[in-house]
Design a protein around this motif. Structure first.
Motif, PDB file in Angstrom:
ATOM      1  N   ALA A  80     -43.070   6.920 -18.631  1.00  0.00           N
ATOM      2  CA  ALA A  80     -43.779   6.776 -19.911  1.00  0.00           C
ATOM      3  C   ALA A  80     -43.339   7.859 -20.890  1.00  0.00           C
ATOM      4  O   ALA A  80     -43.123   7.583 -22.077  1.00  0.00           O
ATOM      5  N   ALA A  81     -43.183   9.084 -20.408  1.00  0.00           N
ATOM      6  CA  ALA A  81     -42.750  10.188 -21.276  1.00  0.00           C
ATOM      7  C   ALA A  81     -41.335   9.961 -21.797  1.00  0.00           C
ATOM      8  O   ALA A  81     -41.059  10.231 -22.972  1.00  0.00           O
ATOM      9  N   THR A  82     -40.448   9.460 -20.954  1.00  0.00           N
ATOM     10  CA  THR A  82     -39.089   9.186 -21.433  1.00  0.00           C
ATOM     11  C   THR A  82     -39.084   8.057 -22.457  1.00  0.00           C
ATOM     12  O   THR A  82     -38.268   8.061 -23.370  1.00  0.00           O
ATOM     13  N   SER A  83     -40.027   7.144 -22.315  1.00  0.00           N
ATOM     14  CA  SER A  83     -40.142   6.069 -23.300  1.00  0.00           C
ATOM     15  C   SER A  83     -40.622   6.612 -24.649  1.00  0.00           C
ATOM     16  O   SER A  83     -40.153   6.180 -25.708  1.00  0.00           O
ATOM     17  N   VAL A  84     -41.540   7.571 -24.614  1.00  0.00           N
ATOM     18  CA  VAL A  84     -41.983   8.220 -25.854  1.00  0.00           C
ATOM     19  C   VAL A  84     -40.823   8.996 -26.475  1.00  0.00           C
ATOM     20  O   VAL A  84     -40.616   8.962 -27.696  1.00  0.00           O
ATOM     21  N   LEU A  85     -40.056   9.678 -25.635  1.00  0.00           N
ATOM     22  CA  LEU A  85     -38.884  10.398 -26.150  1.00  0.00           C
ATOM     23  C   LEU A  85     -37.878   9.445 -26.779  1.00  0.00           C
ATOM     24  O   LEU A  85     -37.228   9.790 -27.762  1.00  0.00           O
ATOM     25  N   SER A 100     -33.440  13.315 -37.004  1.00  0.00           N
ATOM     26  CA  SER A 100     -32.309  13.528 -37.896  1.00  0.00           C
ATOM     27  C   SER A 100     -32.322  14.903 -38.555  1.00  0.00           C
ATOM     28  O   SER A 100     -31.273  15.470 -38.832  1.00  0.00           O
ATOM     29  N   SER A 101     -33.513  15.446 -38.775  1.00  0.00           N
ATOM     30  CA  SER A 101     -33.586  16.740 -39.444  1.00  0.00           C
ATOM     31  C   SER A 101     -33.565  17.911 -38.469  1.00  0.00           C
ATOM     32  O   SER A 101     -33.558  19.051 -38.883  1.00  0.00           O
ATOM     33  N   ILE A 102     -33.560  17.626 -37.177  1.00  0.00           N
ATOM     34  CA  ILE A 102     -33.604  18.688 -36.183  1.00  0.00           C
ATOM     35  C   ILE A 102     -32.191  19.124 -35.841  1.00  0.00           C
ATOM     36  O   ILE A 102     -31.314  18.321 -35.587  1.00  0.00           O
ATOM     37  N   SER A 103     -31.998  20.414 -35.810  1.00  0.00           N
ATOM     38  CA  SER A 103     -30.695  20.982 -35.489  1.00  0.00           C
ATOM     39  C   SER A 103     -30.366  20.744 -34.030  1.00  0.00           C
ATOM     40  O   SER A 103     -31.241  20.733 -33.174  1.00  0.00           O
ATOM     41  N   PHE A 118     -41.362  17.221 -32.175  1.00  0.00           N
ATOM     42  CA  PHE A 118     -41.826  16.174 -31.255  1.00  0.00           C
ATOM     43  C   PHE A 118     -43.349  16.061 -31.290  1.00  0.00           C
ATOM     44  O   PHE A 118     -43.893  14.955 -31.332  1.00  0.00           O
ATOM     45  N   ILE A 119     -44.032  17.202 -31.281  1.00  0.00           N
ATOM     46  CA  ILE A 119     -45.499  17.189 -31.344  1.00  0.00           C
ATOM     47  C   ILE A 119     -45.968  16.571 -32.654  1.00  0.00           C
ATOM     48  O   ILE A 119     -46.891  15.747 -32.681  1.00  0.00           O
ATOM     49  N   GLN A 120     -45.307  16.930 -33.749  1.00  0.00           N
ATOM     50  CA  GLN A 120     -45.646  16.367 -35.058  1.00  0.00           C
ATOM     51  C   GLN A 120     -45.411  14.857 -35.060  1.00  0.00           C
ATOM     52  O   GLN A 120     -46.234  14.095 -35.582  1.00  0.00           O
ATOM     53  N   LYS A 124     -48.314  12.076 -35.669  1.00  0.00           N
ATOM     54  CA  LYS A 124     -48.168  11.167 -36.802  1.00  0.00           C
ATOM     55  C   LYS A 124     -48.116   9.704 -36.351  1.00  0.00           C
ATOM     56  O   LYS A 124     -48.592   8.814 -37.049  1.00  0.00           O
ATOM     57  N   ASN A 125     -47.556   9.446 -35.179  1.00  0.00           N
ATOM     58  CA  ASN A 125     -47.349   8.072 -34.711  1.00  0.00           C
ATOM     59  C   ASN A 125     -48.175   7.754 -33.464  1.00  0.00           C
ATOM     60  O   ASN A 125     -47.757   6.940 -32.643  1.00  0.00           O
ATOM     61  N   TYR A 126     -49.340   8.370 -33.323  1.00  0.00           N
ATOM     62  CA  TYR A 126     -50.105   8.195 -32.092  1.00  0.00           C
ATOM     63  C   TYR A 126     -50.523   6.741 -31.870  1.00  0.00           C
ATOM     64  O   TYR A 126     -50.539   6.272 -30.735  1.00  0.00           O
TER      65      TYR A 126
END
Length: 170
Positions: A80-85, A100-103, A118-120, A124-126
């Protein structure tokens, strides 16, 4: 089989593999006494279906895996976590573009920035995350109900399956 019979044809190798697979001790009794085979097989199907973006099939295979080995709930959580990733790294809409904005550098500040990103994204998309992972959530809830009703994770003889320190397997 190549080591035992290096001159065997492909057909002979196939027959030998089938004979070994269908040995009565292995074929009929293995699943009854040892849950390793069916547990690993069902978990691998769980992960495969997750990679194929079939969450309901993945959750069914994961539930079977948890029925065989209750500790596999951790691995279903991993799927499930890999699916969220996957949602995080491959957003479906440009407005939820998160990675895209992450280095991509390996510095500590970049790692911290990625974790906060990732937390944000999750906050935002919970709703989207919950709706797309309802099958995994259902497996987790059913497992929680099982633990509450059973008064523990162990099926069967709970006295001989107590949690204890094991030096070889910490």
């Amino acid at each position: 089989i190549d080591i035992i019979q290096p001159t065997a044809t492909n057909q002979q190798r196939t027959y030998r593999a089938v004979i070994i697979s269908f040995m009565p001790v292995v074929f009929f009794c293995n699943i009854l006494y040892y849950t390793d085979s069916i547990s690993v097989c069902s978990f691998l199907f769980c992960y495969l279906f997750s990679l194929l973006r079939r969450p309901y099939s993945s959750a069914i295979a994961g539930a079977l895996s948890v029925v065989c080995r209750q500790t596999n709930i951790i691995w279903v959580g991993f799927v499930a976590a890999t699916s969220v990733l996957h949602l995080f790294f491959h957003p479906s809409s440009p407005s939820s573009s998160s990675f895209s904005s992450i280095s991509t550098s390996t510095s500590t500040s970049s790692l911290v920035h990625s974790i906060f990103g990732f937390i944000q994204f999750c906050l935002k998309n919970y709703r989207r995350i919950i709706l797309s992972h309802v099958s995994y959530i259902l497996v987790a809830l059913l497992f929680a109900v099982f633990v509450i009703i059973n008064k523990g994770i162990t099926v069967g003889d709970q006295e001989n399956h107590q949690v204890s320190f094991h030096a070889v397997q910490p």
